[in-house]
Design a protein around this motif. Sequence first.
Motif, PDB file in Angstrom:
ATOM      1  N   MET A  75       1.229  -1.079   0.199  1.00  9.29           N
ATOM      2  CA  MET A  75       0.230   0.185  -0.120  1.00  9.29           C
ATOM      3  C   MET A  75       0.652   1.403  -0.453  1.00  9.29           C
ATOM      4  O   MET A  75       0.133   2.077  -0.408  1.00  9.29           O
ATOM      5  N   PHE A  76       1.642   1.014   1.255  1.00 14.45           N
ATOM      6  CA  PHE A  76       2.779   2.614   0.824  1.00 14.45           C
ATOM      7  C   PHE A  76       3.485   3.106  -0.519  1.00 14.45           C
ATOM      8  O   PHE A  76       3.032   3.748  -0.882  1.00 14.45           O
ATOM      9  N   PHE A  77       4.365   1.506  -1.096  1.00 13.52           N
ATOM     10  CA  PHE A  77       4.674   1.931  -2.580  1.00 13.52           C
ATOM     11  C   PHE A  77       3.526   2.721  -3.328  1.00 13.52           C
ATOM     12  O   PHE A  77       3.508   3.335  -3.865  1.00 13.52           O
ATOM     13  N   GLN A  78       2.160   1.817  -3.500  1.00 20.71           N
ATOM     14  CA  GLN A  78       1.252   2.602  -4.877  1.00 20.71           C
ATOM     15  C   GLN A  78       0.910   3.402  -4.241  1.00 20.71           C
ATOM     16  O   GLN A  78       0.921   4.133  -5.588  1.00 20.71           O
ATOM     17  N   LEU A  79       0.364   3.821  -2.640  1.00 21.45           N
ATOM     18  CA  LEU A  79       0.073   4.705  -2.619  1.00 21.45           C
ATOM     19  C   LEU A  79       1.124   6.184  -2.801  1.00 21.45           C
ATOM     20  O   LEU A  79       1.347   7.199  -3.396  1.00 21.45           O
ATOM     21  N   ALA A  80       2.241   6.285  -2.950  1.00 22.54           N
ATOM     22  CA  ALA A  80       3.761   6.661  -2.530  1.00 22.54           C
ATOM     23  C   ALA A  80       3.875   7.153  -4.215  1.00 22.54           C
ATOM     24  O   ALA A  80       3.748   8.071  -4.544  1.00 22.54           O
ATOM     25  N   VAL A  81       3.777   6.091  -5.204  1.00 28.36           N
ATOM     26  CA  VAL A  81       4.136   5.988  -6.218  1.00 28.36           C
ATOM     27  C   VAL A  81       2.428   6.832  -7.446  1.00 28.36           C
ATOM     28  O   VAL A  81       2.742   7.812  -8.148  1.00 28.36           O
ATOM     29  N   LEU A  82       1.596   6.846  -7.215  1.00 25.62           N
ATOM     30  CA  LEU A  82       0.391   7.205  -6.936  1.00 25.62           C
ATOM     31  C   LEU A  82       0.429   8.642  -7.674  1.00 25.62           C
ATOM     32  O   LEU A  82      -0.084   9.577  -8.002  1.00 25.62           O
ATOM     33  N   ASP A  83       0.024   9.006  -5.394  1.00 21.52           N
ATOM     34  CA  ASP A  83       0.148  10.810  -5.466  1.00 21.52           C
ATOM     35  C   ASP A  83       1.122  11.423  -5.871  1.00 21.52           C
ATOM     36  O   ASP A  83       0.988  11.938  -6.333  1.00 21.52           O
ATOM     37  N   SER A  84       2.698  10.642  -6.240  1.00 22.88           N
ATOM     38  CA  SER A  84       3.841  11.565  -6.433  1.00 22.88           C
ATOM     39  C   SER A  84       3.279  11.683  -7.165  1.00 22.88           C
ATOM     40  O   SER A  84       3.692  13.074  -7.934  1.00 22.88           O
ATOM     41  N   SER A  85       2.489  10.766  -8.251  1.00 27.79           N
ATOM     42  CA  SER A  85       2.857  11.174  -9.701  1.00 27.79           C
ATOM     43  C   SER A  85       1.869  12.060  -9.957  1.00 27.79           C
ATOM     44  O   SER A  85       2.185  12.780 -11.267  1.00 27.79           O
ATOM     45  N   GLN A  86       1.128  12.768  -8.864  1.00 30.66           N
ATOM     46  CA  GLN A  86       0.391  13.748  -9.669  1.00 30.66           C
ATOM     47  C   GLN A  86       0.885  15.571  -9.029  1.00 30.66           C
ATOM     48  O   GLN A  86       0.676  16.358  -9.721  1.00 30.66           O
ATOM     49  N   SER A  87       1.768  15.341  -8.262  1.00 34.49           N
ATOM     50  CA  SER A  87       2.269  15.884  -7.089  1.00 34.49           C
ATOM     51  C   SER A  87       2.490  17.539  -8.179  1.00 34.49           C
ATOM     52  O   SER A  87       2.102  18.551  -8.097  1.00 34.49           O
ATOM     53  N   VAL A  88       3.387  17.287  -9.234  1.00 39.80           N
ATOM     54  CA  VAL A  88       4.569  18.745  -9.524  1.00 39.80           C
ATOM     55  C   VAL A  88       3.030  19.252 -10.763  1.00 39.80           C
ATOM     56  O   VAL A  88       3.090  20.615 -10.765  1.00 39.80           O
ATOM     57  N   LEU A  89       2.223  17.995 -11.572  1.00 41.33           N
ATOM     58  CA  LEU A  89       1.208  18.902 -12.487  1.00 41.33           C
ATOM     59  C   LEU A  89       0.463  20.027 -11.142  1.00 41.33           C
ATOM     60  O   LEU A  89       0.374  20.647 -11.407  1.00 41.33           O
ATOM     61  N   ALA A  90      -0.184  19.785  -9.950  1.00 39.27           N
ATOM     62  CA  ALA A  90      -1.002  20.264  -8.889  1.00 39.27           C
ATOM     63  C   ALA A  90      -0.402  21.131  -8.864  1.00 39.27           C
ATOM     64  O   ALA A  90      -0.692  21.945  -8.345  1.00 39.27           O
ATOM     65  N   ALA A  91       0.824  21.248  -8.081  1.00 40.77           N
ATOM     66  CA  ALA A  91       1.654  22.604  -8.190  1.00 40.77           C
ATOM     67  C   ALA A  91       1.406  22.667  -8.417  1.00 40.77           C
ATOM     68  O   ALA A  91       2.213  23.985  -8.622  1.00 40.77           O
ATOM     69  N   LEU A  92       1.533  23.130 -10.116  1.00 43.29           N
ATOM     70  CA  LEU A  92       2.161  23.143 -11.561  1.00 43.29           C
ATOM     71  C   LEU A  92       1.916  25.094 -11.432  1.00 43.29           C
ATOM     72  O   LEU A  92       2.952  25.994 -11.643  1.00 43.29           O
ATOM     73  N   PRO A  93       0.596  25.835 -10.539  1.00 41.09           N
ATOM     74  CA  PRO A  93       0.822  27.072 -10.538  1.00 41.09           C
ATOM     75  C   PRO A  93       1.754  27.951  -9.791  1.00 41.09           C
ATOM     76  O   PRO A  93       2.325  28.624  -9.977  1.00 41.09           O
ATOM     77  N   VAL A  94       1.996  27.181  -8.498  1.00 42.74           N
ATOM     78  CA  VAL A  94       3.378  27.482  -8.180  1.00 42.74           C
ATOM     79  C   VAL A  94       4.872  27.423  -8.061  1.00 42.74           C
ATOM     80  O   VAL A  94       5.310  28.526  -8.480  1.00 42.74           O
ATOM     81  N   VAL A  95       4.513  26.664  -9.316  1.00 42.98           N
ATOM     82  CA  VAL A  95       6.501  26.471 -10.005  1.00 42.98           C
ATOM     83  C   VAL A  95       6.034  27.567 -10.637  1.00 42.98           C
ATOM     84  O   VAL A  95       7.581  28.144 -11.202  1.00 42.98           O
TER      85      VAL A  95
END
Lengths: 291, 249
Positions: A75-95
Motif C-alpha cells: 500500500m505504501f508503495f502504491q500510494l507513494a507512487v500514485l500520489d507523487s505522480s500527481q504532485s508536480v502537475l498539481a503544484a504547477l501554478p506555484v512552480v
Amino acid sequence: MRDDLKELWRFRELLGAMVERELRIRYKNSVLGILWSLLNPLVTVAVMNFVLKNVMQNDTQSFSAYILAAYLPFMFFQLAVLDSSQSVLAALPVVKKVYFPREILPLASVISNGVHFLIALVVYFVFIFVVWASTGFGTPPVTYKLWFLPVLLLIHFSLATGLSLFFSALNVFYEDVKYALTIVLYLAFFLTPVMYFAETVYYATRKYGAMADLLYTVFMSNPVATICTAYRKVLVAPGKIQVLINGHAEQIQPRPLDWTLFGLAAVLSFVVLIGGYAFFNRMKWKFVERP
Amino acid sequence: MSEVLVKLENVHKEFVLSHSGASSIKTLLLWWKRRSKEKLNALNGISFEVKRGESVALIGRNGAGKSTTLSLISRIYKATSGTVTVNGRLAPLLELGAGFHPDLTGLDNVLFNGMIMGLTRKQVTERLPQIIAFAELDKHIDAPVRTYSSGMLARLGFAVAVHVDADVLIVDEVLAVGDFTFEKKCYDFIDQFRKQGGTILFVSHNAESVKRVADRCVWLKGGLVHMDGDPESVLASYQADAAAPNEGL
C-alpha cells in the motif's frame, strides 16, 4: 547531480514543512483523522483474511499477520507512487511563480506516505502483540531478524522514490501517465505475493520441469514482489504456511529468503532511484514550459 | 551603494511551441514523427543590470519579453544562452495567493509560503505578528484560506512577500488588486522599502505607477532592450511609439 542535492539540502526545511502540510491535509478534514486511514488497511486485511481462511480454506497459522506484513508495504508503495505522480502537475501554478527545488514536490509525497507507513507498522506490531497476548503468550511474534528492517525500508523507499521522481516528471507532459499507472499498480497487486505466498509461486512453477526456476525468477524479479516477501520474513515469526503442492494443500515451513533475488531487487531499486532522479533533473526546467 | 544585484548578459530564451495542447502517450505514439518543433524567440540577447537601491520598471508591449525576463531572474526558467546572475534574496509577489492551499488556515499558509521564499521556520514565526497586521486579517488568520475573499488572499500574499526581507522585490502587475486603501498601503510600503535601500524590479502597463515607483525604466521590444533610461523620457518615446500607426511588434 551533486549540485542538485546540495540545493535540495539547502531547502530541507521547506521539504519538512511540505511533508507536514501533506500529513495535515490528509488528517484534517475527517473527524477520525489518522484513525480513519489506519482503519482502512486493517479492515481490508480482515476481509482478505476471512475470505482466504474461510472461503479459500487456507489454514495457515497467523495468516492475518502474513497478509498485513506484505499488504502494508505494498500500500505504501502504491500510494507513494500514485500520489507523487500527481504532485508536480498539481503544484504547477506555484512552480510557475516561485523558484524552489522541484523535486521537493514528489519527495514530500513519498515521505508523507512513508511516515504514514511507519505509523501503520507500529499499529502492526501492536496488533501482533495483542494477538500473541490473547492466545496465551506462545512463540514470540518477532524474531532477531527484525534488525534487518531498516535495510529493507531503505531499499523499499529508494525504489518508491525513484519511481515517484520518474513518473511525477513524466506526468507533467503526458497526463494519461496517471491513468496507466493506476491500472499497472492495480494489476501489480495481484502479481505480488500479498494474498498468497512466494512459496505458493515456487511450488506452482515446479510442474514446468526445466523451466521451473526460470519462471519463478521471472515472477520474483518484480522488485516489489521480492521486497514484500522480505518484509514477511522480517516481520512475521516463521510458522507453518499452507501452499498447494501438486494440487494438494500442504503445511510447510517457509523457504528462507532468496538472497540472489533480494540482491537483484536492491540493486534495481538503487538504479531506479538514481535513474529517476537524473530523469527528473533533466526535465525539471521544462515543467513551466509545458504546452 | 552601487553593488550589482541582478545582472543579465546577452540572455536568449527560446520556447518550443506546440499546437497540440497538452499531450498524451497516445498522441506521442501516433504523431511522434510529426511533432511540431516551431520555435519562438522570446528574448534575443538582453543585457542590463540592476544595482542596489534602484527601482526599475520593465515596459513594453504584450509579447515583448517582460514576464519572461522576470521569470528568468526568479529562476523559474533557465536561459537558452547567456547568463543571469542574482546576488541576494528575491521575493516575488504572487498573484492572488498562488501557492496557498485552500484547506489550510491562513497561518499555516503563511508559514509555508514564507519558507518557499527561502526563510527558515523560525524567521517566519518571528515575523508572523507583522504579517498578520499588514494583511489586516486578525482573527480570520485561523480560518481556512478557502473562506477568504480575493482581496484577503491578495493582501495575505502581499504581506508575506514584503516581510521576507528581500534584497530585490519582483512585482508582476499585481498592485491593481485589493481596494483603494490597500493599494495605498502597498505603495506606501514600496516607498518605505525604497527609502531603506530596497531594490525593486517590476512590470507594469500603467504609466502612472511607473512614474510613481520607478527611477529607471527599461523598454523591451521584440525581445531586446530598446531603450534604457529615466522613466520620463523612456515613457514619452514609448507612448509616441505606441501611437505610431505602422508598427510591427
